[in-house]
Design an enzyme around this catalytic site. Structure first.
Site, PDB file in Angstrom:
ATOM      1  N   ALA A  62      27.626 -31.791  41.823  1.00  0.00           N
ATOM      2  CA  ALA A  62      26.430 -31.848  40.984  1.00  0.00           C
ATOM      3  C   ALA A  62      26.191 -33.292  40.543  1.00  0.00           C
ATOM      4  O   ALA A  62      27.072 -34.149  40.665  1.00  0.00           O
ATOM      5  CB  ALA A  62      26.590 -30.942  39.765  1.00  0.00           C
ATOM      6  N   GLY A 108      29.737 -28.635  42.761  1.00  0.00           N
ATOM      7  CA  GLY A 108      28.519 -27.917  43.135  1.00  0.00           C
ATOM      8  C   GLY A 108      28.292 -27.873  44.630  1.00  0.00           C
ATOM      9  O   GLY A 108      27.686 -26.934  45.149  1.00  0.00           O
ATOM     10  N   GLU A 131      36.134 -29.876  38.680  1.00  0.00           N
ATOM     11  CA  GLU A 131      35.511 -29.962  37.358  1.00  0.00           C
ATOM     12  C   GLU A 131      36.506 -30.162  36.215  1.00  0.00           C
ATOM     13  O   GLU A 131      36.232 -30.897  35.256  1.00  0.00           O
ATOM     14  CB  GLU A 131      34.657 -28.708  37.090  1.00  0.00           C
TER      15      GLU A 131
END
Length: 257
Positions: A62, A108, A131
């Site tokens: 992301a 992502g 993450e």
């Protein structure tokens, strides 16, 4: 300029993510991908789709810098929910989607690849959900889709350590359909797409409708909870520290609060 290019060859559509240097999944890119799916769905001739990334990566995750522009927990939860909605659409799409993964599919990027129906990976590709190394958690259904492919024990390992796995591991763990060398990933993805496109669209459409019934209602509840938790985590000091450390390319100093 669109960040997702659409080309067609016979009954096959090729979607290419173009967002250098890392093909990060910004809000604009996700909107472009959604629009391209609209175009494909309107084309009755298309029987299979190949999704790939231009440059060095499939998608390295992301857009972390975009996160810093958000303010409230509800903003982060909304971001998570929008990503989940698009990836749910991909997973439920009536036309099979083959992800051609090279370089890296991280965060992502891996969540996008897992929403696709099949995955071709190169031996040297890195796949992971890093993450937690940023003090945050997956937000595009990674905590729910990964166990479906690799089992709960391996999912815990990958998510909690944040360490990526290679193409061979991804294949042996059930995350990838085919592993190949660096130069043939697009060719292998097209071969698979061509085998599918040789079938009747009526039969393809029915299979695409039936297989998702294997998912339980717990998946829907799980992604709702993930979006809620994604928003809550971003209110922590550690999340702010982790994201800032990532941007500054340094090791984060977590205080567990």
């Amino acid at each position: 300029m669109s960040t997702v290019k659409l080309e067609t060859t016979g009954n096959i559509a090729m979607l290419t993510i173009i967002s250098p240097p890392a093909n990060a999944l910004s809000s604009n890119l996700l909107q472009d991908l959604d629009k391209r799916l609209d175009e494909i769905e309107a084309d009755d001739a298309i029987k299979a789709i190949v999704l790939k990334g231009e440059g060095k990566f499939f998608s390295a995750g992301a857009d972390i810098k975009e996160f810093t522009s958000l303010q409230k927990s509800s903003d982060y939860q909304s971001l998570s929910e929008k990503g989940q909605q698009l990836f749910n659409r991909i997973e439920a799409f009536p036309i099979p989607i083959v992800a051609a993964i090279h370089g890296a599919a991280l965060g992502g990027g891996l969540e996008l690849a897992m929403a696709c129906h099949m995955r071709i990976v190169t031996e040297n590709a890195k796949l992971g959900l890093p993450e937690l190394t940023l003090g945050i958690i997956p937000g595009f259904a990674g905590t729910q889709r990964l166990p479906h492919y690799v089992g709960t024990a391996k999912a815990y390992e990958m998510i909690l350590t944040g360490e990526p796995i290679g193409g061979r591991e991804a294949y042996s763990w059930g995350l990838a359909n085919i592993v190949c060398d660096e130069d043939s990933v697009e060719e292998e993805a097209m071969k698979l797409a061509e085998k599918i496109a040789a079938k009747s669209k009526l039969t393809i459409k029915e299979v695409m409708h039936l297989v998702p019934y294997a998912k339980t209602e717990q998946f829907t509840k799980g992604i709702e909870k993930e979006a809620e938790s994604f928003g809550a985590i971003f209110g922590s000091d550690d999340a702010k520290e982790g994201v800032q450390a990532f941007i500054e390319k340094r090791k984060p100093n977590f205080q567990d609060k």
